[in-house]
Design a protein around this motif. Structure first.
Motif, PDB file in Angstrom:
ATOM      1  N   LEU A 119      64.916  54.500 -12.335  1.00 35.26           N
ATOM      2  CA  LEU A 119      63.663  54.215 -11.635  1.00 35.26           C
ATOM      3  C   LEU A 119      63.859  53.184 -10.530  1.00 35.26           C
ATOM      4  CD1 LEU A 119      61.086  54.208 -14.571  1.00 35.26           C
ATOM      5  CD2 LEU A 119      61.545  56.019 -12.909  1.00 35.26           C
ATOM      6  N   ALA A 120      64.758  52.241 -10.736  1.00 38.73           N
ATOM      7  CA  ALA A 120      65.080  51.276  -9.668  1.00 38.73           C
ATOM      8  C   ALA A 120      65.695  52.007  -8.480  1.00 38.73           C
ATOM      9  CB  ALA A 120      66.037  50.214 -10.206  1.00 38.73           C
ATOM     10  N   LEU A 121      66.555  52.973  -8.786  1.00 40.57           N
ATOM     11  CA  LEU A 121      67.145  53.789  -7.719  1.00 40.57           C
ATOM     12  C   LEU A 121      66.071  54.583  -6.988  1.00 40.57           C
ATOM     13  CD1 LEU A 121      69.732  54.935  -6.354  1.00 40.57           C
ATOM     14  CD2 LEU A 121      69.789  56.659  -8.173  1.00 40.57           C
ATOM     15  N   ARG A 122      65.145  55.143  -7.758  1.00 36.38           N
ATOM     16  CA  ARG A 122      64.060  55.915  -7.159  1.00 36.38           C
ATOM     17  C   ARG A 122      63.197  55.040  -6.248  1.00 36.38           C
ATOM     18  NH1 ARG A 122      62.045  60.421  -4.975  1.00 36.38           N
ATOM     19  NH2 ARG A 122      59.865  60.773  -5.490  1.00 36.38           N
ATOM     20  N   ARG A 123      62.871  53.838  -6.712  1.00 34.91           N
ATOM     21  CA  ARG A 123      62.051  52.945  -5.893  1.00 34.91           C
ATOM     22  C   ARG A 123      62.772  52.587  -4.586  1.00 34.91           C
ATOM     23  NH1 ARG A 123      60.793  50.811 -11.211  1.00 34.91           N
ATOM     24  NH2 ARG A 123      58.586  51.211 -11.682  1.00 34.91           N
ATOM     25  N   ALA A 124      64.082  52.416  -4.678  1.00 34.07           N
ATOM     26  CA  ALA A 124      64.856  52.126  -3.459  1.00 34.07           C
ATOM     27  C   ALA A 124      64.808  53.311  -2.496  1.00 34.07           C
ATOM     28  CB  ALA A 124      66.304  51.801  -3.823  1.00 34.07           C
ATOM     29  N   HIS A 125      64.906  54.537  -3.039  1.00 32.10           N
ATOM     30  CA  HIS A 125      64.801  55.730  -2.197  1.00 32.10           C
ATOM     31  C   HIS A 125      63.430  55.821  -1.529  1.00 32.10           C
ATOM     32  CE1 HIS A 125      68.193  57.960  -4.569  1.00 32.10           C
ATOM     33  NE2 HIS A 125      68.664  57.273  -3.559  1.00 32.10           N
ATOM     34  N   LEU A 126      62.385  55.555  -2.312  1.00 29.91           N
ATOM     35  CA  LEU A 126      61.028  55.624  -1.755  1.00 29.91           C
ATOM     36  C   LEU A 126      60.819  54.565  -0.680  1.00 29.91           C
ATOM     37  CD1 LEU A 126      58.942  56.247  -5.015  1.00 29.91           C
ATOM     38  CD2 LEU A 126      59.497  57.897  -3.214  1.00 29.91           C
ATOM     39  N   ALA A 127      61.351  53.387  -0.912  1.00 24.94           N
ATOM     40  CA  ALA A 127      61.224  52.321   0.091  1.00 24.94           C
ATOM     41  C   ALA A 127      61.949  52.704   1.374  1.00 24.94           C
ATOM     42  CB  ALA A 127      61.770  51.013  -0.465  1.00 24.94           C
ATOM     43  N   THR A 128      63.144  53.297   1.227  1.00 22.10           N
ATOM     44  CA  THR A 128      63.892  53.747   2.402  1.00 22.10           C
ATOM     45  C   THR A 128      63.136  54.832   3.152  1.00 22.10           C
ATOM     46  OG1 THR A 128      65.990  53.230   1.328  1.00 22.10           O
ATOM     47  CG2 THR A 128      66.067  54.753   3.182  1.00 22.10           C
ATOM     48  N   ARG A 129      62.541  55.752   2.395  1.00 22.59           N
ATOM     49  CA  ARG A 129      61.764  56.827   3.015  1.00 22.59           C
ATOM     50  C   ARG A 129      60.577  56.270   3.787  1.00 22.59           C
ATOM     51  NH1 ARG A 129      59.098  61.303  -0.833  1.00 22.59           N
ATOM     52  NH2 ARG A 129      61.282  61.578  -1.438  1.00 22.59           N
ATOM     53  N   GLU A 130      59.899  55.276   3.190  1.00 24.81           N
ATOM     54  CA  GLU A 130      58.740  54.678   3.855  1.00 24.81           C
ATOM     55  C   GLU A 130      59.164  53.923   5.113  1.00 24.81           C
ATOM     56  OE1 GLU A 130      54.895  53.686   4.769  1.00 24.81           O
ATOM     57  OE2 GLU A 130      55.703  55.183   3.393  1.00 24.81           O
ATOM     58  N   ARG A 131      60.305  53.230   5.045  1.00 23.80           N
ATOM     59  CA  ARG A 131      60.796  52.537   6.246  1.00 23.80           C
ATOM     60  C   ARG A 131      61.130  53.544   7.343  1.00 23.80           C
ATOM     61  NH1 ARG A 131      63.396  49.078   2.476  1.00 23.80           N
ATOM     62  NH2 ARG A 131      65.316  50.310   2.581  1.00 23.80           N
ATOM     63  N   ALA A 132      61.724  54.661   6.950  1.00 22.89           N
ATOM     64  CA  ALA A 132      62.060  55.690   7.939  1.00 22.89           C
ATOM     65  C   ALA A 132      60.794  56.268   8.558  1.00 22.89           C
ATOM     66  CB  ALA A 132      62.887  56.797   7.277  1.00 22.89           C
ATOM     67  N   ARG A 133      59.766  56.481   7.718  1.00 21.82           N
ATOM     68  CA  ARG A 133      58.503  57.016   8.239  1.00 21.82           C
ATOM     69  C   ARG A 133      57.848  56.023   9.196  1.00 21.82           C
ATOM     70  NH1 ARG A 133      53.083  57.223   7.517  1.00 21.82           N
ATOM     71  NH2 ARG A 133      53.129  55.401   6.155  1.00 21.82           N
ATOM     72  N   THR A 134      57.866  54.744   8.801  1.00 20.71           N
ATOM     73  CA  THR A 134      57.281  53.711   9.662  1.00 20.71           C
ATOM     74  C   THR A 134      58.044  53.622  10.986  1.00 20.71           C
ATOM     75  OG1 THR A 134      56.580  52.451   7.724  1.00 20.71           O
ATOM     76  CG2 THR A 134      56.691  51.271   9.817  1.00 20.71           C
ATOM     77  N   LEU A 135      59.366  53.680  10.892  1.00 23.62           N
ATOM     78  CA  LEU A 135      60.184  53.629  12.099  1.00 23.62           C
ATOM     79  C   LEU A 135      59.902  54.827  12.996  1.00 23.62           C
ATOM     80  CD1 LEU A 135      62.442  52.266  13.712  1.00 23.62           C
ATOM     81  CD2 LEU A 135      64.101  53.571  12.360  1.00 23.62           C
ATOM     82  N   GLU A 136      59.740  56.003  12.379  1.00 22.14           N
ATOM     83  CA  GLU A 136      59.436  57.204  13.159  1.00 22.14           C
ATOM     84  C   GLU A 136      58.119  57.057  13.908  1.00 22.14           C
ATOM     85  OE1 GLU A 136      58.777  62.010  12.363  1.00 22.14           O
ATOM     86  OE2 GLU A 136      59.558  60.712  10.785  1.00 22.14           O
ATOM     87  N   ILE A 137      57.129  56.463  13.237  1.00 18.52           N
ATOM     88  CA  ILE A 137      55.828  56.239  13.879  1.00 18.52           C
ATOM     89  C   ILE A 137      55.970  55.266  15.044  1.00 18.52           C
ATOM     90  CG2 ILE A 137      53.535  55.236  13.550  1.00 18.52           C
ATOM     91  CD1 ILE A 137      53.644  56.300  10.659  1.00 18.52           C
ATOM     92  N   GLU A 138      56.730  54.187  14.831  1.00 21.13           N
ATOM     93  CA  GLU A 138      56.912  53.195  15.890  1.00 21.13           C
ATOM     94  C   GLU A 138      57.676  53.787  17.068  1.00 21.13           C
ATOM     95  OE1 GLU A 138      55.489  50.222  16.044  1.00 21.13           O
ATOM     96  OE2 GLU A 138      54.501  50.832  14.188  1.00 21.13           O
TER      97      GLU A 138
END
Length: 347
Positions: A119-138
């Motif tokens: 689950l820690a690994l999963r949370r890290a993946h989700l955080a990375t995905r969210e950062r990528a999405r935020t970066l894409e928006i910016e």
């Protein structure tokens, strides 16, 4: 965190469901039927999958293979439950996409730390995905800002040329839309058509370098005056050529080539056929057609049928035949452009 548990043994399923329920912020999704479990995992995105190997109909390795083949399931961690001696099974599971293993019989002291780590690994993946999405928006916002500034530059350059040219701003709009229409009918991409729509208005920016007594002359130009007028494609190219903007680079090409003729008799370089850049060949048709059908201080507007016939007669000589055919192929769209972008004195 949603944890899918797939095991055909009721006792194991109940045990793992109870262990998951004790973990904070975790919701178990138990399935005794592997096919049902797979269907749920394909329709929903679990945060962790725990799957037994030995199951009827669909074993754990095949389950993992099908799950990993589902779009957007590549980073979901998977724990496979196997007996410690099933080494080849583990190798096959790793190749199919398993993340880690649980030994049979399931031990609480092993189960909870492994699930916690997954689950820690999963949370890290989700955080990375969210950062990528935020970066894409910016990046999209920044790109839109650059595009807006680029378009403003294009508009101001085109307006600067208009102030010194008897042609109207409506002419600039019409010929640009005719150009995009030709490109679209010729099968060019939406991106190319948009680029042409933005860059075509700068085709005559080189007229900024032509003396007023020539540019504003109401009558016919003398041979010497015409030679000076013929410099405006190269002047326009020199103004635009060093830009890093793709649109302005395209405008530089158009400025230089839109007075070339398909038979090689144009200027400034006497190019012929496909040696003339496509954008230049397209704009040549759009520009001449609108110039013919627009009133100027030195001439009345030609009737549409006469202008159309002029283009047809110029196929293969002045104009690229395919560009002429592309413009005439959607005559209702041509009429719509004329109607939308009328000269001020026509309203």
């Amino acid at each position: 965190m949603k944890i899918a548990i797939i095991d055909d043994t009721p006792l194991n399923l109940t045990l793992m469901q109870a262990l998951v329920s004790k973990l904070p912020e975790c919701e178990p999704q138990p399935f005794a039927d592997p096919a049902e479990g797979l269907a749920w995992c394909q329709q929903n995105e679990p945060d962790l999958v725990i799957v037994d190997y030995m199951m009827p109909g669909l074993d754990g390795v095949e389950f993992i293979r099908r799950f990993r083949a589902t779009p957007q399931r590549g980073d979901v961690p998977i724990l496979m439950v196997t007996a410690d001696h099933e080494r080849q099974t583990r190798y096959n599971a790793l190749q199919s996409g398993a993340t880690d293993f649980l030994n049979k019989p399931v031990d609480r002291n092993e189960f909870q730390p492994r699930v916690h780590n997954m689950l820690a690994l999963r949370r890290a993946h989700l955080a990375t995905r969210e950062r990528a999405r935020t970066l894409e928006i910016e990046v999209a916002k920044a790109t839109a800002l650059v595009h807006d500034r680029e378009q403003e530059t294009v508009t101001r350059l085109a307006r600067a040329a208009e102030f010194r040219d008897p042609e109207t701003g409506a002419h600039i709009q019409r010929m640009a839309h005719y150009s995009a229409l030709i490109a679209r009918q010729a099968g060019q991409s939406d991106a190319y058509c948009t680029m042409l729509l933005l860059s075509a208005p700068m085709h005559d920016v080189g007229k900024l370098g032509i003396p007023d007594h020539i540019l504003m002359k109401p009558g016919r130009l003398t041979p010497d005056e015409f030679e000076q007028m013929k410099r405006h494609p190269e002047i326009g190219y020199d103004i635009l050529k060093d830009s890093t903007s793709p649109v302005i680079q395209a405008a530089a090409t158009i400025a230089l080539s839109h007075h070339e003729k398909f038979d090689g008799s144009g200027y400034p370089n006497g190019l012929s056929g496909e040696a003339i850049p496509l954008a230049g060949r397209i704009v040549a048709v759009a520009d001449v057609f609108d110039a013919l059908t627009s009133a100027r201080p030195y001439k009345p507007a030609w009737p549409l049928d006469e202008a159309r016939q002029f283009l047809v007669e110029g196929r293969g000589q002045h104009f690229d035949p395919s560009c002429v055919d592309a413009l005439l192929a959607d005559w209702p769209a041509v009429l719509d452009i004329r109607d939308r972008f009328r000269d001020e004195d026509e309203h």
